[in-house]
Enzyme design. Sequence first.
Site, mmCIF file in Angstrom:
data_model
loop_
_atom_site.group_PDB
_atom_site.id
_atom_site.type_symbol
_atom_site.label_atom_id
_atom_site.label_comp_id
_atom_site.label_asym_id
_atom_site.label_seq_id
_atom_site.Cartn_x
_atom_site.Cartn_y
_atom_site.Cartn_z
ATOM 1 N N GLU B 59 0.816 -1.215 0.000
ATOM 2 C CA GLU B 59 0.000 0.000 0.000
ATOM 3 C C GLU B 59 0.846 1.261 0.000
ATOM 4 O O GLU B 59 0.549 2.228 -0.708
ATOM 5 C CB GLU B 59 -0.952 0.000 1.201
ATOM 6 C CG GLU B 59 -2.061 -1.049 1.121
ATOM 7 C CD GLU B 59 -1.669 -2.417 1.657
ATOM 8 O OE1 GLU B 59 -0.493 -2.609 2.035
ATOM 9 O OE2 GLU B 59 -2.545 -3.300 1.714
ATOM 10 N N HIS B 128 -10.905 -4.240 11.075
ATOM 11 C CA HIS B 128 -11.564 -4.046 9.777
ATOM 12 C C HIS B 128 -12.794 -3.147 9.882
ATOM 13 O O HIS B 128 -13.675 -3.216 9.027
ATOM 14 C CB HIS B 128 -11.983 -5.392 9.182
ATOM 15 C CG HIS B 128 -10.901 -6.086 8.416
ATOM 16 N ND1 HIS B 128 -9.757 -6.547 9.005
ATOM 17 C CD2 HIS B 128 -10.783 -6.402 7.097
ATOM 18 C CE1 HIS B 128 -8.987 -7.131 8.086
ATOM 19 N NE2 HIS B 128 -9.593 -7.043 6.927
HETATM 20 C C1 LIG Z 1 -2.477 -4.379 4.925
HETATM 21 C C2 LIG Z 1 -3.574 -5.187 4.338
HETATM 22 N N1 LIG Z 1 -3.867 -5.037 3.042
HETATM 23 C C3 LIG Z 1 -4.854 -5.759 2.487
HETATM 24 C C4 LIG Z 1 -5.575 -6.646 3.231
HETATM 25 C C5 LIG Z 1 -6.691 -7.460 2.592
HETATM 26 N N2 LIG Z 1 -6.261 -8.859 2.472
HETATM 27 C C6 LIG Z 1 -6.558 -9.746 3.436
HETATM 28 S S1 LIG Z 1 -5.850 -11.221 3.179
HETATM 29 C C7 LIG Z 1 -5.145 -10.709 1.751
HETATM 30 C C8 LIG Z 1 -4.281 -11.653 0.989
HETATM 31 C C9 LIG Z 1 -3.093 -12.090 1.773
HETATM 32 O O1 LIG Z 1 -2.426 -13.116 1.105
HETATM 33 P P1 LIG Z 1 -1.274 -13.949 1.776
HETATM 34 O O2 LIG Z 1 -0.413 -13.064 2.595
HETATM 35 O O3 LIG Z 1 -0.625 -14.734 0.720
HETATM 36 O O4 LIG Z 1 -2.023 -14.918 2.793
HETATM 37 P P2 LIG Z 1 -3.137 -16.019 2.473
HETATM 38 O O5 LIG Z 1 -4.453 -15.340 2.592
HETATM 39 O O6 LIG Z 1 -2.876 -16.563 1.136
HETATM 40 O O7 LIG Z 1 -2.986 -17.036 3.549
HETATM 41 C C10 LIG Z 1 -5.487 -9.387 1.482
HETATM 42 C C11 LIG Z 1 -5.086 -8.654 0.279
HETATM 43 C C12 LIG Z 1 -5.267 -6.741 4.595
HETATM 44 N N3 LIG Z 1 -5.962 -7.547 5.420
HETATM 45 N N4 LIG Z 1 -4.264 -6.023 5.125
#
Ligand SMILES: Cc1ncc(C[n+]2csc(CCOP(=O)(O)OP(=O)(O)O)c2C)c(N)n1
Lengths: 331, 321
Positions: B59, B128
């Site tokens: 971000e 959230h």
């Molecule tokens: C700082 C932030 N940006 C965006 C999000 C929204 N978001 C939640 S989970 C996610 C994907 C995360 O992927 P990863 O780190 O690979 O973990 P996974 O869900 O695959 O276990 C996103 C974009 C968030 N929770 N926090």
Amino acid sequence: MSHVAAPPPSGPVPFARENSLKLLKDMLRIRRMEEKCAELYGAGRIRGFLHLYIGEEAVATGAMHALARGDNVVATYREHGHALLKGVPMDRIMAEMFGKKEGCSRGRGGSMHLFDAAARFYGGNAIVGGGLPLAVGLGLAAKMRGEERLTACFFGEGAMAEGAFHESMNLAALWKLPVAFFCENNLYAMGTAIERSESQTDLCTKAASYGVEAFPVDGMDVVAAYEGAKRARAKALADGPVFVEFRTYRFRAHSMFDPELYRDKAEVEQWKTRGPIHTFTARLKAQGDLTEERFLELDAQVEAEVGRAVAFAEAAGWEPVEDLTRDVYAP
Amino acid sequence: MTITYREALRMGLREALARDQRVFLVGEDVGRYGGTYAVSKGLLDEFGPERVRDAPLSELGFVGAGIGAALGGLKPIVEVMTVNFSLLPLDQIVNTAAILRHMSGGQFAVPLVIRMSTGAGRQLAAQHSHSFEGWYAHVPGIKIVAPATIDDAHGMLGAALDDGNPVLVFEYPALFETAGELSSARVDIAHAQVRRQGTRATIVAYGASVPKALAAADQLAAEGINAEVVDLRVLRPLDMDTVLASVRKTRRAVIVDEGWRSGSLSAEIVARIMEQAFYDLDAPVARVCREEVPIPYPRHLEEAALPQPEKIVAAVKGLFQ
Ligand SMILES: Cc1ncc(C[n+]2csc(CCOP(=O)(O)OP(=O)(O)O)c2C)c(N)n1
Ligand SMILES: [Mg+2]
């Protein structure tokens, strides 16, 4: 980076039979608990976000078996399995999912925010990358206090694009902290495939640039996960941080709201052939450590535990509204 | 034409992309995933991956890059998935986007739009459920808008792109499913608007609190209190003329703010009413805000923590005691 799954884990399981069965049972405990959660979500008992770990169970199971009781764990919003195997009782987890006051976070956190001080489980964090600096601090505290205590930090590969990852790796390496960075690479961050989020998709190369030992592990194989985590723990306690890339895959949607437009059904099906539970079951059977009856018996025990947890959660109470602002500050 | 708030947002985006080649959308999961809240669904197919650009979880990086792209002659629309994650690029927004024009002696403009969803009410728990519109409204150099209606959801984006300043557009998932008539009127990002005429009290609200204020006004009308509802729309710069005109007419005011009370936007509005209309008031100004607590997950506690129509009704009645 290829999304094609390697051949299913195979070959002899080098553990004593009882240990193998414990690993199997713990994977089943996560699986059955989460399947129930999905069902309860459909029934409206669980609300908000719910991120299932189904398919990835070998990682948390292998890793938690390699940790000591006194070790710290920091996790993400996909942390139900990690919490359970770090020692948070299933009934307290289930009550938390319901938002009941007997939940492990008094019901205030829900699925993404499981906490348990006694189990040294420092949470479920719903900000991607948010747990990494915390793990560095926990490692710093252990080191400064002369404690033999590992901090294991779980995060997805998506978090590696955040500044928090880079700052945390650098600090941990610079200060030689007893922290294990356990990356769960399931190839996707929501709908973003790793090759669209990482300029260097070899995550170990990236981590190694901080002067941190880094190695990949088959995250669909509980044997490899256990051995990798054990090696990481010894190394981190001896001379500073370690990065492990657990290569894994989530079988379900990112959350309950995800229409899964970004990946092929065929890819998911192919990864399912590497499912951590059925492949491990087959290996144990092949070497005579497990019969179908014993498997069904274990599964029944797990189902009974899940049933008790749901009953506990149903019977638990709601936090009274008068307590809304309790705990905002120290009393 | 009757459309939903979500469709209105999408329509605004599509028009902006179609109208000006310099406009592009960048953010997490805006493309292949189909948009976190399906706002940008279909736009990748229509405009291609250069102009509907998926970004990694970075971000700070991509908001900063949006600022740079604006300096470089483009008109970026940066989507930060939710206000909760905007704390990561807060530095770029406050320390660069907001101050560049002034600090460079007027040489550099940052014609940038940052969109993000905001607010609580969906049992997503503390991390959230933030409402930080008021924080951003503290900062000179950026404009803050909060569409609460179908027309604003559709039209504010275009107005923001034409503005020439960095504009933050706050979108309300709590309203995404609401449907209404889209009019052909152009919207501005300069004025508050009276959404319901009244004579005996003014309810000032913004964003997802506007429908709550209107519901409260309905209930009050049934009980014989005819309340006026002012939708702030633009949280910075504040259109106090509209607010003060209403308050001078009704002589009573309640400010509704989904943010925490202390140091909130509602506090600013009360202060300005005190400064400019104190002698026109028949009662102290009241507020209905978020309780000063991280938002808890269970529904009953979340509801108790947030402004609700009943609380607004009670606050208005309190002005007559
Ligand atoms: C700082 C932030 N940006 C965006 C999000 C929204 N978001 C939640 S989970 C996610 C994907 C995360 O992927 P990863 O780190 O690979 O973990 P996974 O869900 O695959 O276990 C996103 C974009 C968030 N929770 N926090
Ligand atoms: Mg991932």
